[in-house]
Scaffold this motif. Sequence first.
Motif, PDB file in Angstrom:
ATOM      1  N   VAL A 125      -7.756  -2.825   9.625  1.00  0.00           N
ATOM      2  CA  VAL A 125      -8.176  -1.916   8.555  1.00  0.00           C
ATOM      3  C   VAL A 125      -7.143  -1.989   7.431  1.00  0.00           C
ATOM      4  O   VAL A 125      -6.030  -2.497   7.614  1.00  0.00           O
ATOM      5  CB  VAL A 125      -8.274  -0.458   9.051  1.00  0.00           C
ATOM      6  N   VAL A 126      -7.549  -1.492   6.272  1.00  0.00           N
ATOM      7  CA  VAL A 126      -6.582  -1.248   5.203  1.00  0.00           C
ATOM      8  C   VAL A 126      -6.098   0.188   5.358  1.00  0.00           C
ATOM      9  O   VAL A 126      -6.907   1.115   5.384  1.00  0.00           O
ATOM     10  CB  VAL A 126      -7.217  -1.422   3.811  1.00  0.00           C
ATOM     11  N   VAL A 127      -4.798   0.359   5.493  1.00  0.00           N
ATOM     12  CA  VAL A 127      -4.216   1.703   5.467  1.00  0.00           C
ATOM     13  C   VAL A 127      -3.767   1.947   4.038  1.00  0.00           C
ATOM     14  O   VAL A 127      -2.967   1.176   3.497  1.00  0.00           O
ATOM     15  CB  VAL A 127      -3.016   1.824   6.421  1.00  0.00           C
ATOM     16  N   ALA A 128      -4.299   2.975   3.405  1.00  0.00           N
ATOM     17  CA  ALA A 128      -3.988   3.246   2.004  1.00  0.00           C
ATOM     18  C   ALA A 128      -3.494   4.673   1.842  1.00  0.00           C
ATOM     19  O   ALA A 128      -4.001   5.594   2.480  1.00  0.00           O
ATOM     20  CB  ALA A 128      -5.217   3.027   1.126  1.00  0.00           C
ATOM     21  N   VAL A 129      -2.510   4.834   0.986  1.00  0.00           N
ATOM     22  CA  VAL A 129      -2.007   6.165   0.624  1.00  0.00           C
ATOM     23  C   VAL A 129      -2.223   6.326  -0.866  1.00  0.00           C
ATOM     24  O   VAL A 129      -1.781   5.488  -1.670  1.00  0.00           O
ATOM     25  CB  VAL A 129      -0.521   6.324   0.968  1.00  0.00           C
ATOM     26  N   ALA A 130      -2.930   7.400  -1.244  1.00  0.00           N
ATOM     27  CA  ALA A 130      -3.204   7.688  -2.646  1.00  0.00           C
ATOM     28  C   ALA A 130      -2.477   8.948  -3.083  1.00  0.00           C
ATOM     29  O   ALA A 130      -2.163   9.812  -2.257  1.00  0.00           O
ATOM     30  CB  ALA A 130      -4.709   7.847  -2.868  1.00  0.00           C
ATOM     31  N   ASP A 131      -2.219   9.060  -4.373  1.00  0.00           N
ATOM     32  CA  ASP A 131      -1.536  10.250  -4.880  1.00  0.00           C
ATOM     33  C   ASP A 131      -2.536  11.344  -5.230  1.00  0.00           C
ATOM     34  O   ASP A 131      -3.726  11.239  -4.919  1.00  0.00           O
ATOM     35  CB  ASP A 131      -0.650   9.898  -6.080  1.00  0.00           C
ATOM     36  N   GLU A 132      -2.066  12.378  -5.887  1.00  0.00           N
ATOM     37  CA  GLU A 132      -2.918  13.532  -6.188  1.00  0.00           C
ATOM     38  C   GLU A 132      -3.999  13.213  -7.218  1.00  0.00           C
ATOM     39  O   GLU A 132      -4.902  14.018  -7.443  1.00  0.00           O
ATOM     40  CB  GLU A 132      -2.054  14.710  -6.675  1.00  0.00           C
ATOM     41  N   ASN A 133      -3.919  12.036  -7.843  1.00  0.00           N
ATOM     42  CA  ASN A 133      -4.939  11.614  -8.795  1.00  0.00           C
ATOM     43  C   ASN A 133      -5.828  10.500  -8.243  1.00  0.00           C
ATOM     44  O   ASN A 133      -6.555   9.855  -8.988  1.00  0.00           O
ATOM     45  CB  ASN A 133      -4.273  11.144 -10.095  1.00  0.00           C
ATOM     46  N   CYS A 134      -5.753  10.279  -6.932  1.00  0.00           N
ATOM     47  CA  CYS A 134      -6.528   9.233  -6.244  1.00  0.00           C
ATOM     48  C   CYS A 134      -6.132   7.833  -6.702  1.00  0.00           C
ATOM     49  O   CYS A 134      -6.936   6.903  -6.635  1.00  0.00           O
ATOM     50  CB  CYS A 134      -8.034   9.451  -6.427  1.00  0.00           C
ATOM     51  N   ARG A 135      -4.922   7.676  -7.146  1.00  0.00           N
ATOM     52  CA  ARG A 135      -4.381   6.359  -7.468  1.00  0.00           C
ATOM     53  C   ARG A 135      -3.674   5.831  -6.237  1.00  0.00           C
ATOM     54  O   ARG A 135      -2.855   6.535  -5.628  1.00  0.00           O
ATOM     55  CB  ARG A 135      -3.414   6.463  -8.632  1.00  0.00           C
ATOM     56  N   LEU A 136      -3.963   4.599  -5.846  1.00  0.00           N
ATOM     57  CA  LEU A 136      -3.332   4.024  -4.663  1.00  0.00           C
ATOM     58  C   LEU A 136      -1.854   3.762  -4.929  1.00  0.00           C
ATOM     59  O   LEU A 136      -1.486   3.098  -5.893  1.00  0.00           O
ATOM     60  CB  LEU A 136      -4.017   2.715  -4.262  1.00  0.00           C
ATOM     61  N   LEU A 137      -1.019   4.290  -4.054  1.00  0.00           N
ATOM     62  CA  LEU A 137       0.424   4.102  -4.149  1.00  0.00           C
ATOM     63  C   LEU A 137       0.907   2.967  -3.262  1.00  0.00           C
ATOM     64  O   LEU A 137       1.847   2.251  -3.607  1.00  0.00           O
ATOM     65  CB  LEU A 137       1.145   5.390  -3.723  1.00  0.00           C
ATOM     66  N   TRP A 138       0.241   2.815  -2.124  1.00  0.00           N
ATOM     67  CA  TRP A 138       0.758   1.895  -1.105  1.00  0.00           C
ATOM     68  C   TRP A 138      -0.391   1.497  -0.195  1.00  0.00           C
ATOM     69  O   TRP A 138      -1.264   2.313   0.115  1.00  0.00           O
ATOM     70  CB  TRP A 138       1.836   2.611  -0.305  1.00  0.00           C
ATOM     71  N   THR A 139      -0.416   0.235   0.235  1.00  0.00           N
ATOM     72  CA  THR A 139      -1.412  -0.216   1.216  1.00  0.00           C
ATOM     73  C   THR A 139      -0.755  -1.160   2.208  1.00  0.00           C
ATOM     74  O   THR A 139       0.256  -1.797   1.921  1.00  0.00           O
ATOM     75  CB  THR A 139      -2.599  -0.954   0.554  1.00  0.00           C
ATOM     76  N   ALA A 140      -1.349  -1.232   3.391  1.00  0.00           N
ATOM     77  CA  ALA A 140      -0.963  -2.209   4.409  1.00  0.00           C
ATOM     78  C   ALA A 140      -2.244  -2.639   5.110  1.00  0.00           C
ATOM     79  O   ALA A 140      -3.135  -1.814   5.356  1.00  0.00           O
ATOM     80  CB  ALA A 140       0.011  -1.623   5.409  1.00  0.00           C
ATOM     81  N   THR A 141      -2.342  -3.908   5.416  1.00  0.00           N
ATOM     82  CA  THR A 141      -3.586  -4.388   6.011  1.00  0.00           C
ATOM     83  C   THR A 141      -3.354  -5.654   6.815  1.00  0.00           C
ATOM     84  O   THR A 141      -2.319  -6.310   6.692  1.00  0.00           O
ATOM     85  CB  THR A 141      -4.629  -4.665   4.908  1.00  0.00           C
ATOM     86  N   SER A 142      -4.336  -5.985   7.601  1.00  0.00           N
ATOM     87  CA  SER A 142      -4.298  -7.253   8.340  1.00  0.00           C
ATOM     88  C   SER A 142      -4.890  -8.336   7.452  1.00  0.00           C
ATOM     89  O   SER A 142      -5.605  -8.071   6.493  1.00  0.00           O
ATOM     90  CB  SER A 142      -5.108  -7.141   9.628  1.00  0.00           C
ATOM     91  N   VAL A 190     -12.207  -5.950  -4.517  1.00  0.00           N
ATOM     92  CA  VAL A 190     -12.614  -4.727  -5.216  1.00  0.00           C
ATOM     93  C   VAL A 190     -11.387  -3.968  -5.742  1.00  0.00           C
ATOM     94  O   VAL A 190     -11.489  -2.812  -6.151  1.00  0.00           O
ATOM     95  CB  VAL A 190     -13.464  -3.816  -4.302  1.00  0.00           C
ATOM     96  N   ASN A 191     -10.234  -4.647  -5.729  1.00  0.00           N
ATOM     97  CA  ASN A 191      -8.982  -4.072  -6.247  1.00  0.00           C
ATOM     98  C   ASN A 191      -8.559  -2.828  -5.467  1.00  0.00           C
ATOM     99  O   ASN A 191      -8.092  -1.841  -6.042  1.00  0.00           O
ATOM    100  CB  ASN A 191      -9.102  -3.740  -7.743  1.00  0.00           C
ATOM    101  N   PHE A 192      -8.699  -2.905  -4.151  1.00  0.00           N
ATOM    102  CA  PHE A 192      -8.210  -1.828  -3.292  1.00  0.00           C
ATOM    103  C   PHE A 192      -6.751  -2.128  -2.985  1.00  0.00           C
ATOM    104  O   PHE A 192      -6.375  -2.494  -1.865  1.00  0.00           O
ATOM    105  CB  PHE A 192      -9.056  -1.747  -2.015  1.00  0.00           C
ATOM    106  N   VAL A 193      -5.915  -1.977  -4.022  1.00  0.00           N
ATOM    107  CA  VAL A 193      -4.508  -2.378  -3.977  1.00  0.00           C
ATOM    108  C   VAL A 193      -3.678  -1.315  -4.711  1.00  0.00           C
ATOM    109  O   VAL A 193      -4.218  -0.509  -5.481  1.00  0.00           O
ATOM    110  CB  VAL A 193      -4.296  -3.756  -4.651  1.00  0.00           C
ATOM    111  N   PRO A 194      -2.350  -1.305  -4.486  1.00  0.00           N
ATOM    112  CA  PRO A 194      -1.519  -0.313  -5.181  1.00  0.00           C
ATOM    113  C   PRO A 194      -1.686  -0.373  -6.692  1.00  0.00           C
ATOM    114  O   PRO A 194      -1.737  -1.451  -7.298  1.00  0.00           O
ATOM    115  CB  PRO A 194      -0.099  -0.701  -4.758  1.00  0.00           C
ATOM    116  N   GLY A 195      -1.765   0.796  -7.287  1.00  0.00           N
ATOM    117  CA  GLY A 195      -1.954   0.905  -8.727  1.00  0.00           C
ATOM    118  C   GLY A 195      -3.398   1.125  -9.139  1.00  0.00           C
ATOM    119  O   GLY A 195      -3.668   1.568 -10.255  1.00  0.00           O
ATOM    120  N   ALA A 196      -4.348   0.816  -8.234  1.00  0.00           N
ATOM    121  CA  ALA A 196      -5.769   0.957  -8.566  1.00  0.00           C
ATOM    122  C   ALA A 196      -6.200   2.420  -8.494  1.00  0.00           C
ATOM    123  O   ALA A 196      -5.727   3.178  -7.651  1.00  0.00           O
ATOM    124  CB  ALA A 196      -6.617   0.110  -7.632  1.00  0.00           C
TER     125      ALA A 196
END
Length: 406
Positions: A88-105, A115-121
Amino acid sequence: MAPSSIRTERDALSRRWERFVSSRGNERDGLRPEVAQSWRRSLDQGVLTRSAAPTEDLPDAAWRTSRIGHAVTVLEDELRRVGEEGQVVVAVADENCRLLWTATSSVIRKRAEQVNFVPGARWDEGSMGTNGIDLAHRTGAPCTVWSGEHFNTSVQDFVCYAAPVDDPLTGERLGVIDLTTTWTKTQPLALPATQALAQLFRAVLTSPEAPKPAAQVAQELLEVRLLGRPELRLGARRVPVSPRQMEIVALLTLYPEGLDGGELHAHLYGDEPVSRGTLKAEISHLRRQLGGRIASRPYRMQGPVRCDALDVLAAVRRGDVRAAADDYRGELLPGTESPELLDWSRYLAAAVREGLAGDPDPDAVLAWSDHHPADVGVLRGAMARLRPGDSRRALLAARLRALMAL
């Protein structure tokens, strides 16, 4: 291969989606209320055919200084393990739903990047339509957004399991933790796993090592001691910093309106061949040490600040030479090579001396001479004020004789 029942449900969702879009949101049969409401908002915001999430630059590594950033740092190994083993993609988003950090296989990484499911998106509803991150943030509850429940067609091959991360001390919503994978890998235990990760975040944030909530840190007094033996204190805590970082603090304190990057670089390094990147790295580290108390554009200190050097200048301005001499505990940042701080050091010493020359209060002069014993004119001025027999004359005379013997 996905079970036929799941494929059947996916096909049914596709038909609901088509009816909803063709009816301009009037046909909502079989949809969960929160999904139907989100679809309606998404339709109105025109995100139907957006192929990938828009990107917003992350502010250097500043997010790591935040409460949620600290939790990510502490839990990073565990989060990466979940991403790799769970595919899975583990994603952490901030209070504005902006991705801060991801980890994945590697199994799902390319699909996520498409689909740009990456930090900063940005994965708020207005950017990408109905999705788990926005829905969990909006409702304040764990949720699953499965396949065709995503309003945007570009993400209907995914399933999102998301849970809000609320600050256990303030109740503030800090962000969202999300597990995302493809719809064919639907996992019944994924949502409970997401909730467990959110609970881990909250546990980390209750530990003494966690940064204090921003509102609390912003109200703590930052005490900047630049004279004699430099020291930095935030509230009751001593903040360990390097000499260079202390110089940065000094400059930003002495210029409370702030300095842009070029000004700060010139004041700090002069003509030294030091890159802007080095300065940014120093500021990022310092910002972490101070709980985010350094703002950008321009760089400036935030929250209440007290500085001994500024206290000395204020005392000179109001004519209180005794307070100025008492607060002057030595030269400003001894050993500094910053051209601007060397100028400030000379200016400060000259200001106190001129104040004492005009008003040679004996007690103030004695305090001043602890750091400037060679100031003959000021010593003689103080001596002239004292009557014979005053014990302070002996101290002043001894210092004058010591100077004459040199």
